[in-house]
Write a protein that holds these residues in place. Structure first.
Motif, mmCIF file in Angstrom:
data_model
loop_
_atom_site.group_PDB
_atom_site.id
_atom_site.type_symbol
_atom_site.label_atom_id
_atom_site.label_comp_id
_atom_site.label_asym_id
_atom_site.label_seq_id
_atom_site.Cartn_x
_atom_site.Cartn_y
_atom_site.Cartn_z
ATOM 1 N N ASP A 241 -5.696 -0.182 -0.560
ATOM 2 C CA ASP A 241 -5.852 0.904 -1.529
ATOM 3 C C ASP A 241 -6.533 2.128 -0.933
ATOM 4 O O ASP A 241 -6.853 3.071 -1.646
ATOM 5 C CB ASP A 241 -6.616 0.429 -2.771
ATOM 6 C CG ASP A 241 -8.019 -0.090 -2.432
ATOM 7 O OD1 ASP A 241 -8.394 -0.056 -1.248
ATOM 8 O OD2 ASP A 241 -8.719 -0.527 -3.361
ATOM 9 N N GLU B 216 -3.575 -6.035 -0.824
ATOM 10 C CA GLU B 216 -3.271 -4.659 -1.227
ATOM 11 C C GLU B 216 -4.195 -3.691 -0.507
ATOM 12 O O GLU B 216 -5.418 -3.827 -0.555
ATOM 13 C CB GLU B 216 -3.421 -4.493 -2.735
ATOM 14 C CG GLU B 216 -3.050 -3.091 -3.216
ATOM 15 C CD GLU B 216 -3.120 -2.939 -4.721
ATOM 16 O OE1 GLU B 216 -2.981 -1.800 -5.196
ATOM 17 O OE2 GLU B 216 -3.322 -3.962 -5.412
ATOM 18 N N GLN C 11 -6.643 5.490 1.780
ATOM 19 C CA GLN C 11 -5.707 6.564 2.097
ATOM 20 C C GLN C 11 -6.128 7.185 3.419
ATOM 21 O O GLN C 11 -7.232 7.688 3.559
ATOM 22 C CB GLN C 11 -5.704 7.622 0.986
ATOM 23 C CG GLN C 11 -4.849 8.845 1.275
ATOM 24 C CD GLN C 11 -3.402 8.515 1.611
ATOM 25 O OE1 GLN C 11 -2.977 8.665 2.749
ATOM 26 N NE2 GLN C 11 -2.638 8.059 0.632
ATOM 27 N N GLY D 76 0.836 -1.200 0.000
ATOM 28 C CA GLY D 76 0.000 0.000 0.000
ATOM 29 C C GLY D 76 0.865 1.241 0.000
ATOM 30 O O GLY D 76 2.013 1.211 0.459
ATOM 31 N N ASP E 109 5.815 -0.507 0.638
ATOM 32 C CA ASP E 109 5.455 0.369 -0.485
ATOM 33 C C ASP E 109 6.714 0.529 -1.311
ATOM 34 O O ASP E 109 7.633 1.238 -0.918
ATOM 35 C CB ASP E 109 4.963 1.726 0.022
ATOM 36 C CG ASP E 109 4.801 2.754 -1.095
ATOM 37 O OD1 ASP E 109 4.831 2.353 -2.272
ATOM 38 O OD2 ASP E 109 4.670 3.955 -0.794
ATOM 39 N N SER F 232 -1.754 4.368 3.712
ATOM 40 C CA SER F 232 -2.795 3.366 3.471
ATOM 41 C C SER F 232 -3.100 2.555 4.724
ATOM 42 O O SER F 232 -4.058 1.788 4.741
ATOM 43 C CB SER F 232 -2.385 2.427 2.323
ATOM 44 O OG SER F 232 -1.153 1.796 2.596
ATOM 45 N N ALA G 242 -6.950 10.467 -1.672
ATOM 46 C CA ALA G 242 -6.337 9.629 -2.697
ATOM 47 C C ALA G 242 -5.928 10.482 -3.900
ATOM 48 O O ALA G 242 -4.954 10.175 -4.591
ATOM 49 C CB ALA G 242 -7.301 8.532 -3.124
#
Length: 630
Positions: free
Chosen positions: A411, A409, A413, A266, A378, A270, A420
């Motif tokens: 995704d 994962e 924020q 991520g 990341d 994240s 994002a």
């Protein structure tokens, strides 16, 4: 949120065929990209099922907030209904998670996760998903904090029969998390009537949207309580999936002597470290042998100080990647490798004892050391030559060990105000994934500003600090760092010199000098403001306002970025480091620095042409130029 109107008005737009168009236009404006096909399909098929139910239940005046954004995160609930409670007359809210599934079944040994033919990997049980949304919203919305009973959560699987999803009910239901299928439509209408009266909901929606948002729980501020006492963080969506994957692997490992590698990927913000802290805290409380490892001296020493200040047994939970050179295989149950993008090719260095020097990859040492090695990473945060923590490398190492490797994962924020759009803007600005720089379009979640000088940048941050915000200044590694600083000096050496503006780098080492905190505490100690941090002290941390100075190592020339390796003073770059690797690492460095802020970022470049380019992207009315005289 993307759209807000009464249920009757939304239903009318659906009949006219205009709702999906409105939602698409608003989505593009907010996120800078077009929604995916599956998202549009959901709007076209699931929203009619919800609005028709509301109208049929006599609740056409209830306010429907479509794609409601949870505070301080990029996560969105499919719909939030706002209205009046039929019994109390007070505002009442229902979070609705809509699913088109016709069938789904629980993941084996993981009842909080489930499988559906739409997804390759298990996803969170919708009952638990909506319950997590409720818990998160209660934690951050002031109006609901005062009246938690005013909120309810429900998953509506409008295409499903009871037979098709019966297994999902292994997860207990309550007021914040329950589920209805299409076969239970009448019961779903009764539930809606029990929470919402046939009265206008616009005022209730206004109260919710206008309520004060509580600041995000910064990682260090609650780490000690998380590990020693009780869960402090609310994990939602893929965060909870990652957590449950690890806990399931732990149960299997203890029950049947198995071993499994888990990778959690991520971007910055994240929630990787939040997942790591939640896991470590729960495992510690259960008495499961587990350790938290990083390759960051700053992060590890800070965690030892903050989380283990009064408990030596907690302090010992935080170690380094190179601590396992001589470890016995499967010596611990769980090894949580946070910031795993900082993995090195080997743990050996010039200080390593001769008998321990081998060419064994560091990732192999970590995999061998635990029954459940967990890697959180990341790969756009690889900033130093020799770092090799990527999903591909870990998958390869797991295969060489004959082990399954599960990847989750993240995704969402949760840093940068949950924006994002800002993270994508940074990635495109630096060309990290093939994108190109574009004008910043504010999304109401994060503030971005450009400063004409470092003094202007600092003055702006000082004004934010006066309002109670935290702030830090950081820069690319373009100035020599005086590392020998002693208490006998009159002041810290002013290494970072830009025109007539001079400031010190953060203090090198583990001791406070002249009132400035040691390097590991620069990002968390209020006395860190006034010194300039580099990527090695900023990485892994967050603060409210981030001031970033782009040095002469990265400049814009006509239509592209140029990396000038001669301008870098980073001692980790040697003559043997290829130009293309230096280019990648410098860009990654600025990605790390530009994504530390929780509230906003103010950026300055030392290069005139680059400043002009940034000024064209952060225009007044989009981001802003720092007001003169601030």
């Amino acid at each position: 949120m993307l759209f807000r109107e009464s249920a009757t008005s939304v239903a009318t737009r659906i009949l006219e065929g205009s709702l999906a168009l409105h939602l698409t236009e608003n989505f593009v404006h907010q996120h800078g990209r077009r929604p995916g096909t599956s998202e549009v399909r959901s709007w076209e098929r699931s929203l009619p099922a919800l609005t028709n139910a509301l109208v049929e239940a006599g609740l056409g005046d209830v306010e429907v907030l479509i794609e409601y954004s949870l505070p301080l995160t990029s996560r969105r609930a499919d719909a939030l209904l706002a209205g009046v409670h039929p019994t109390t007359g007070e505002p009442s809210y229902v979070i609705v998670e809509l699913k088109q599934w016709s069938e789904a079944y629980p993941e084996e040994d993981e009842p909080l996760l489930c499988r559906n033919g739409t997804y390759a990997q298990p996803v969170l049980n919708p009952i638990e998903q909506v319950r997590g949304y409720c818990a998160y919203l209660l934690s951050f919305n002031g109006a609901l904090e005062r009246a938690p009973q005013s909120l309810a959560g429900v998953a509506f699987l409008h295409n499903a029969t009871e037979f098709g999803v019966a297994g999902l009910r292994e997860v207990p239901e309550d007021g914040y998390g329950r589920m209805y299928t299409g076969a239970q439509r009448g019961a779903f209408l009764d539930f809606l009537r029990s929470r919402l009266a046939p009265k206008p909901g616009a005022r209730a929606a206004d109260i919710l949207l206008d309520a004060k948002v509580r600041p995000s729980k910064q990682l260090m501020a609650v780490a000690a309580a998380e590990i020693g006492d009780r869960e402090q963080f609310v994990l939602i969506a893929e965060q909870r999936v990652a957590y449950e994957k690890v806990m399931s692997a732990v149960r299997r490992a203890r029950r049947s002597n198995t071993k499994q590698v888990i990778v959690v990927t991520g971007g910055p913000g994240s929630g990787k470290s939040v997942v790591a802290m939640s896991l470590l805290g729960e495992l510690f409380r259960r008495g499961v042998p587990a350790l938290h490892a990083t390759g960051s001296a700053s992060f590890t020493k800070t965690m030892r100080k903050v989380a283990g200040s009064r408990r030596p047994e907690v302090r010992r939970l935080f170690v380094y990647f190179n601590s396992f050179m001589a470890a016995e295989p499967n010596d611990i149950d769980v090894l949580i490798c946070d910031e795993a993008h900082r993995l090195r090719r080997t743990s050996a260095n010039r200080y390593t004892k001769a008998e321990l020097r081998t060419d064994r990859p560091q990732v192999s040492e970590l995999i061998d050391a635990a029954r459940v090695p967990v890697f959180l990473l990341d790969q756009h945060q690889v900033v130093r030559p020799g770092e090799m923590g990527t999903e591909e490398e870990i998958r390869r190492a797991a295969a060489e060990h004959g082990l399954d490797c599960t990847v989750v994962e993240l995704d969402g924020q949760f840093r940068c105000g949950g924006s994002a759009a800002y993270e994508k803007w940074v990635v495109d600005l630096l060309g990290l994934e093939g994108g190109t720089p574009h004008v910043w379009e504010p999304d109401g979640k994060f503030e971005l500003m450009a400063a004409e000088s470092p003094q202007e940048l600092e003055d702006f941050l000082v004004s934010r600090r006066a309002e109670g915000y935290g702030a830090r200044m950081s820069a690319g590694y373009c100035w020599t760092w005086t590392k020998k600083v002693t208490p006998e000096m009159a002041s810290l050496p002013a290494d970072v010199v830009i025109g007539d503006w001079e400031r010190p780098w953060n203090v090198f080492g583990d001791r406070s000098v002249l009132g400035a905190p040691p390097a590991p505490l620069w990002a968390t100690d209020p006395a860190g403001f006034g010194q300039v941090g580099c990527v090695y002290t900023a990485q892994g941390f967050e603060y409210d306002w981030s001031g970033v100075i782009i040095g002469p190592d990265l400049v814009w020339r006509t239509d592209r970025w140029v990396v000038d390796r001669s301008a870098s003073k980073d001692p980790s770059f040697s003559k043997a480091t290829p130009d293309d690797e230096v280019d990648r690492l410098v860009r990654n460095t600025y990605k790390v620095l530009l994504t530390r802020g929780m509230v906003g970022t103010v950026v300055h470049s030392t290069d005139p042409e680059t400043r002009e380019m940034l000024r064209s992207l952060i225009r007044p009315g989009t981001g802003a130029q720092v007001p003169a005289g601030v």
